[in-house]
Write a protein that holds these residues in place. Structure first.
Motif, PDB file in Angstrom:
ATOM      1  N   GLU A 257       0.855  -1.187   0.000  1.00  0.00           N
ATOM      2  CA  GLU A 257       0.000   0.000   0.000  1.00  0.00           C
ATOM      3  C   GLU A 257       0.887   1.232   0.000  1.00  0.00           C
ATOM      4  O   GLU A 257       1.705   1.423   0.892  1.00  0.00           O
ATOM      5  CB  GLU A 257      -0.899   0.020   1.242  1.00  0.00           C
ATOM      6  N   TYR A 259       1.401   5.325   0.148  1.00  0.00           N
ATOM      7  CA  TYR A 259       0.738   6.495   0.705  1.00  0.00           C
ATOM      8  C   TYR A 259       1.573   7.730   0.408  1.00  0.00           C
ATOM      9  O   TYR A 259       2.710   7.845   0.861  1.00  0.00           O
ATOM     10  CB  TYR A 259       0.549   6.295   2.221  1.00  0.00           C
ATOM     11  N   LYS A 279       2.295   6.800   8.524  1.00  0.00           N
ATOM     12  CA  LYS A 279       1.403   7.570   7.641  1.00  0.00           C
ATOM     13  C   LYS A 279       1.043   8.916   8.263  1.00  0.00           C
ATOM     14  O   LYS A 279       1.015   9.937   7.578  1.00  0.00           O
ATOM     15  CB  LYS A 279       0.130   6.769   7.372  1.00  0.00           C
TER      16      LYS A 279
END
Lengths: 394, 105
Positions: A257, A259, A279
């Motif tokens: 993933e 970000y 994050k």
């Protein structure tokens, strides 16, 4: 039926128990070990209340827990168990039996540091030590991903006939309550239909035996088949993750993933709950003028080599955060990532930060310090040290 | 199929896989021992001398496989598809009717 999530405030462990129930597991082998205990306790409660029809097998050790799951799975059942640290280590031998026999058992491992010194806190070394057992490994960032991960793990595992581990952090997730969007049972049933076993010991028309001897004339071919199943799993994981997104709004089609990585100079890469902190730190650092992003490795096995390459060719540096260590070498994710890129054109500067071992706090401020260090390294064009024991009291 | 009398088990054919695609996904036995010959690791092979055999069937009782069967005429014979060459039969035979000899392959 229209999807309306059921919101519940649950711990990571309860999220895992609910997911197992919603997956309609048929057999659960139970052996308690901190911090996993409340998963199997919750499942026992479901059974006691008549909410779930599950064969609950209390066993005398984790080794037997996995043996029970293997037997159940060979007989065609959907089998589930959970463990942590020393318990997972005790299971090690049995993990090979499950993957070698191509039985799609799903297990939650609550990441806990290995003793001594005795520890019950978060650390990924226990699950990563099982890297070569042939199990798929999914690392959850939060309680929602624990729930979603278990459901997807069953679907992926049963498609490719390889067992899967869903991994969550000790206490940071396992005992911490958060809102989890659960899926109504009918919609889970549509997403995850009953298992169709590859071979079924309960089929008396076509008898066969499992666990038979493989001489040098045949063993090799079965290992190749398992290796191919892991390659196939990469495709299946992306499809299942995409389908999950289309049905329930949370897309898991990326094995890594990313970000805010699109225009990032360098990225932080890691697995599990610490990536939530990262994050958040990325948002803070972006406001402070750092062009940084986060890359969370969701599936460590199979290793998403191709996605890593796509990421690595566009950045100057990767700070690999390892909440684990392979003694005599370096952090395990760092080692894997560096190795995966060796024969590609992508050669970003890569530095390994060993963080959070044994549950040591890892905060946004820590990410900032790492960002400052990474920035200096990239400007200079060379590493200061390759492996940085970040928290060490110097 | 008769375990006491008769030459050998019916339908016995050895399966030999030559390509990876022919293998099953999981390492399961392909059917039963009817197709899975278990006697090919042998180094020594038992040879029965019927002139010395007194039909006591001690070998038949002791064979762990069991790879020894009793023929219609009452003498014993060895099913070499399943005999592993352990030598128990030769060891136990009171009249030394069974000898173990190195097998030529």
């Amino acid at each position: 039926m229209e999807y309306k999530p059921i919101r519940k405030v649950v711990s990571g462990n309860y999220a895992a128990a609910y997911a197992a129930k919603h997956a309609r597991v048929q057999v659960v082998a139970a052996y308690p070990i901190t911090p996993q205990t409340s998963i199997i306790e919750k499942i026992a409660e479901f059974i006691a209340n008549g909410e779930a029809d599950i064969q609950y097998v209390p066993v005398e050790s984790e080794h037997s827990a996995m043996a029970a799951c293997i037997g159940a799975s060979a007989a065609g059942a959907r089998a589930f168990t959970a463990t942590s640290a020393q318990g997972l280590a005790l299971m090690h031998e049995m993990l090979h039996w499950a993957s070698g026999a191509r039985l799609p058992v799903v297990m939650v491992d609550v990441n806990r540091a290995m003793a001594p010194p005795w520890s019950v806190w978060d650390d990924q070394t226990d699950s990563l030590a099982q890297r070569d057992t042939g199990w798929l490994q999914f690392y959850a960032e939060n309680n929602q991903e624990v729930y979603d991960g278990v459901l997807m793990a069953f679907k992926v595992a049963e498609t490719v006939n390889v067992p899967a581990m869903v991994i969550e952090s000790a206490f940071i997730l396992s005992h911490t309550y958060d809102v989890v969007e659960m899926i109504p049972q009918e919609l889970v049933d549509e997403f995850l239909p009953p298992r169709e076993p590859l071979y079924d010991l309960a089929n008396f028309e076509k008898p066969f035996s499992v666990g038979a001897l493989g001489t040098p004339a045949d063993y090799y071919e079965f290992r190749y088949k398992l290796a191919k199943a892991h390659e196939e799993a990469k495709k299946v994981i992306k499809e299942v993750g995409k389908e999950f997104g289309e049905r329930f709004g949370r897309d898991y089609s990326q094995m890594i993933e990313t970000y805010r990585t699109d225009d990032a100079d360098f990225v932080f890469m890691g697995m599990g709950s610490l990536m939530g902190t990262v994050k958040q730190a990325v948002d803070v650092l972006r406001e402070e003028g750092y062009k940084v992003g986060a890359a969370k490795v969701r599936w460590f096995r199979p290793f998403p080599k191709e996605e890593l390459y796509e990421l690595a060719k566009n950045v100057d540096g990767i700070a690999v955060l390892d909440r684990n260590f392979s003694f005599g070498q370096e952090g395990i994710l760092f080692n894997e990532a560096k190795g995966a890129l060796y024969n590609t054109g992508a050669k970003p500067l890569m530095k390994n930060y060993i963080v959070g071992l044994g549950g040591r706090d890892f905060t946004v401020n820590d990410v900032r310090k790492i960002a400052e260090n990474m920035k200096a390294i990239i400007e200079k064009g060379e590493l200061d040290v390759e492996v940085d024991w970040y928290h060490l009291k110097r | 199929m008769n375990t006491l009398f008769g030459e050998r088990k019916e339908g016995a054919t050895k399966i030999v896989l030559t390509k990876v695609d022919e293998y099953p996904e999981a390492p399961i036995s392909l059917g039963t021992t009817l197709s899975n010959f278990t006697g090919d690791w042998r180094t020594f092979i038992p040879i029965v001398d019927e002139s010395k055999c007194v039909k006591c069937y001690i070998c038949w009782k002791f064979c762990p496989e069991p790879a020894i069967y009793i023929k219609e005429d009452g003498y014993v014979a060895v099913d070499y598809d399943y005999c592993k060459g352990c030598g128990i039969c030769a060891n136990e035979c009171p009249t030394k009717a069974i000898t173990m000899e190195k097998e030529e392959k």
